[in-house]
Motif scaffolding. Structure first.
Motif, short mmCIF file in Angstrom:
data_model
loop_
_atom_site.label_atom_id
_atom_site.label_comp_id
_atom_site.label_asym_id
_atom_site.label_seq_id
_atom_site.Cartn_x
_atom_site.Cartn_y
_atom_site.Cartn_z
N ASN A 139 10.63 -23.61 37.32
CA ASN A 139 10.18 -23.53 35.92
C ASN A 139 8.74 -23.02 35.83
O ASN A 139 7.96 -23.47 34.99
CB ASN A 139 10.29 -24.89 35.23
N ALA A 198 15.07 -17.50 35.75
CA ALA A 198 15.47 -18.78 36.35
C ALA A 198 15.95 -18.60 37.79
O ALA A 198 15.75 -19.48 38.63
CB ALA A 198 16.56 -19.43 35.51
N ASN A 212 10.48 -19.74 34.41
CA ASN A 212 10.92 -20.27 33.13
C ASN A 212 10.96 -19.13 32.12
O ASN A 212 9.92 -18.57 31.77
CB ASN A 212 9.97 -21.36 32.65
N GLN A 247 8.53 -19.02 29.22
CA GLN A 247 7.09 -18.91 29.49
C GLN A 247 6.79 -17.53 30.06
O GLN A 247 6.34 -17.36 31.19
CB GLN A 247 6.65 -20.02 30.45
#
Length: 309
Positions: free
Chosen positions: A57, A123, A128, A131
């Motif tokens: 993430n 991913a 993430n 973001q």
């Protein structure tokens, strides 16, 4: 060995145009590298991804390199990929088509496709997708700014500026009218469309946060480009930060990103980039957007001629 590193790093900061020296000293550990990942089969364009060890993430930065929109290759930017990965950031470095094979806005459209690919595949590389940032140096900063300021490009690939948490520009040309160089006139023409290529004319106050870094000693793309864009964005109520370095030139502001250079030469360029990403990674752009065909801001724009980014 340390003496060699110091000498080579200082040579880069003195204006060495080649990236190969610093790339050769850049560590190959601390990250996983996936190369030549196709993101647009129709054009054969690919990207390299630098994933920090143990990334989960993590924020994602799509970096566009410079070269006057006519030269350069992603494999030359290991120093950027490794530097971002060292700060826990997944770095996606795509290629894009260049002049004279294509003309504006093809390279910006390629950038939008790379951003879409990064969002869809983040991913799988420890990133993430919520973001996501765009970043660039020189002509690459122009591409990043166009994506952040003119939503038409991301809309064309099924997205919007809400995909982006921020944009980071190093020594970018954002306001370079009048265009006088013959190759640039051909690249961005016809003349009646020149304004469409200028990020400054798309300031509408609804951009993702911008971080504009520029060297005052830049003789290729004047620091006035960043000041002009910041003024236009701020006038519309948009989020923008600027950092100017009195001694940095056009080339060595990029070199200052390198962790090799940071070990031996005092530089906070990478620190500012990393801090910006961490601070803005959860930023939410309002979903209600103004029309993407905005062509000017209601203030006088001082034109900044450009040499060769």
């Amino acid at each position: 060995m340390r003496k060699l590193i110091i000498l080579l790093s200082l040579a880069l900061l003195a204006g060495c145009s080649s990236l190969s020296v610093v790339n050769g000293l850049t560590p190959s550990t601390g990250y996983n590298l996936a190369i030549n990942l196709p993101f647009d089969p129709a054009t054969g364009l690919t990207a390299d991804v630098y994933t920090p060890d143990g990334a989960r993430n993590a924020p994602v930065v799509v970096f566009f390199y410079g070269g006057r929109w006519s030269e350069g290759d992603k494999q030359e930017y290991k120093l950027v990929g490794q530097a971002l990965a060292s700060r826990g950031i997944v770095a996606v470095i795509p290629n894009y088509r260049k002049y004279p094979q294509v003309r504006f806005p093809a390279f910006v459209e390629d950038g939008a496709k790379a951003v879409k690919w990064a969002r869809n595949n983040a991913a799988a590389y420890g990133g993430n997708p919520e973001q996501l940032f765009v970043m660039g140096h020189s002509a690459g900063a122009h591409i990043a700014a166009m994506l952040a300021l003119n939503e038409a490009y991301l809309k064309k690939v099924g997205g919007s500026r809400t995909w982006l948490r921020g944009m980071i520009g190093l020594a970018g040309p954002y306001n370079f009218l009048p265009i006088t160089a013959p190759d640039l006139r051909d690249m961005f023409g016809p003349p009646e469309q020149f304004e469409q290529s200028q990020p400054v004319f798309f300031a509408d106050g609804r951009n993702p946060p911008l971080l504009l870094l520029h060297g005052e000693n830049d003789e290729v793309v004047a620091a006035a480009n960043s000041r002009s864009l910041a003024k236009a964005v701020a006038a519309q109520g948009g989020s923008v930060e600027t950092i100017f370095y009195p001694k940095l030139s056009h080339a060595n502001i990029l070199g200052a990103v390198s962790t090799v250079v940071n070990r031996v030469v005092s530089s906070d360029v990478l620190e500012h980039i990393s801090n910006f990403v961490q601070e803005k990674r959860n930023f939410q752009l309002p979903s209600i957007q103004t029309p993407s065909d905005i062509q000017a801001v209601p203030l006088e724009i001082e034109m900044v001629p450009m040499s060769s980014p």
